[in-house]
Write an enzyme that holds these catalytic residues in place. Sequence first.
Site, short mmCIF file in Angstrom:
data_model
loop_
_atom_site.label_atom_id
_atom_site.label_comp_id
_atom_site.label_asym_id
_atom_site.label_seq_id
_atom_site.Cartn_x
_atom_site.Cartn_y
_atom_site.Cartn_z
NE ARG A 54 -9.98 16.84 -61.44
CZ ARG A 54 -10.46 18.11 -60.72
NH1 ARG A 54 -10.31 18.63 -60.78
NH2 ARG A 54 -12.05 17.62 -61.63
CB THR A 114 -8.18 11.48 -53.43
OG1 THR A 114 -7.52 11.71 -54.94
CG2 THR A 114 -8.27 10.58 -53.18
CG ASP A 151 -13.56 15.56 -68.13
OD1 ASP A 151 -12.82 15.91 -69.27
OD2 ASP A 151 -13.75 14.94 -67.16
CG ASP A 176 -15.01 13.04 -70.70
OD1 ASP A 176 -13.72 12.22 -71.19
OD2 ASP A 176 -15.37 12.87 -69.52
C1 PRP Z 1 -8.06 17.41 -65.90
C2 PRP Z 1 -7.35 18.54 -67.00
C3 PRP Z 1 -6.19 19.25 -65.77
C4 PRP Z 1 -6.70 19.30 -64.40
C5 PRP Z 1 -7.15 20.30 -63.30
O1 PRP Z 1 -7.87 16.82 -66.44
O2 PRP Z 1 -6.91 19.43 -68.09
O3 PRP Z 1 -4.89 18.37 -65.86
O4 PRP Z 1 -8.19 17.82 -65.21
O5 PRP Z 1 -7.42 19.73 -62.82
P1 PRP Z 1 -6.62 19.99 -61.31
O6 PRP Z 1 -5.79 21.50 -61.23
O7 PRP Z 1 -8.08 19.74 -60.19
O8 PRP Z 1 -5.25 18.92 -60.75
P2 PRP Z 1 -8.09 15.14 -66.18
O9 PRP Z 1 -7.68 14.66 -64.75
O10 PRP Z 1 -9.09 15.41 -66.55
O11 PRP Z 1 -7.43 14.47 -67.63
P3 PRP Z 1 -7.76 14.33 -68.68
O12 PRP Z 1 -6.89 15.69 -69.74
O13 PRP Z 1 -7.37 13.37 -69.66
O14 PRP Z 1 -9.16 14.13 -69.22
N1 URA Z 2 -10.65 19.15 -65.34
C1 URA Z 2 -11.35 19.71 -65.88
O1 URA Z 2 -11.88 18.74 -67.41
N2 URA Z 2 -12.71 20.62 -66.23
C2 URA Z 2 -12.89 21.19 -64.83
O2 URA Z 2 -13.85 21.61 -64.58
C3 URA Z 2 -11.98 20.22 -63.54
C4 URA Z 2 -10.87 19.61 -64.24
#
Ligand code: PRP
Ligand code: URA
Length: 217
Positions: free
Chosen positions: A110, A114, A206, A209
């Site tokens: 994400r 944005t 998150d 993380d």
């Molecule tokens: C997080 C989560 C989803 C996404 C959800 O991933 O694991 O994939 O955000 O958000 P959305 O519904 O608004 O698209 P992130 O982009 O943080 O990546 P990561 O798993 O690498 O930390």
């Molecule tokens: N991605 C995450 O990991 N946590 C949230 O709350 C939203 C998006």
Amino acid sequence: MPTVAHEFPSLRVFDHPLVQHKLTIVRDRRTSPADFRRLLNEIAGLMTYEVSRRFDTRAVAVETPLEVTEGRQLSRPVTLVPILRAGLSMTDGVMQLFPEARVGHIGIRRDEATHRPVFYYAKFPHDVRDGYAIVIDPMLATGGSACAAIRHLKDVGCRDIQMICLVAAPEGARRVHAEHPDVMVYACALDRELDANAYIRPGLGDAGDRVFGTVEG
Ligand code: PRP
Ligand code: URA
């Protein structure tokens, strides 16, 4: 059985006491990455039992020590599709119940400003379209990442797609239903809302993380 959230026709929420107990520990900010990962996999395993309830089976002959009888086996292959990174954290739990499942990875992150999904990787089994696909991601926030992953799977011919997540926001559940009404989403909680940073509240922070220990500060 998961309950139906009436406003969200394609969302099923697991209100099982054991799932809710584990989810509460997962939400706790003091939970270590090791416990976080273990619990996510345990929850994913519990969810898999119900998610696979409607999968087709076919009759097969099986020879017991005493006689030949008829049994049933899953008739179509299952492909797990974790959305990188955080989706990996629930995949082993599903694999425990589907040891023969294949795993197709999809990389979507994400954009922090944005909140829109940025695609960076995909690798699926060549015949992924022939069976069931289970998209795995603990967080369904805006729904952008989930919808992008589902679109990708449909573009390669998948027609039977379901998704499991831990926590869903109303915004994400609404969006997946609007763009992909044929995809059933299974979650452990339908949370209150998204905040200004598009984080789920109360949520669990998150997920990526917390799984991989990359929390800043
Ligand atoms: C997080 C989560 C989803 C996404 C959800 O991933 O694991 O994939 O955000 O958000 P959305 O519904 O608004 O698209 P992130 O982009 O943080 O990546 P990561 O798993 O690498 O930390
Ligand atoms: N991605 C995450 O990991 N946590 C949230 O709350 C939203 C998006």
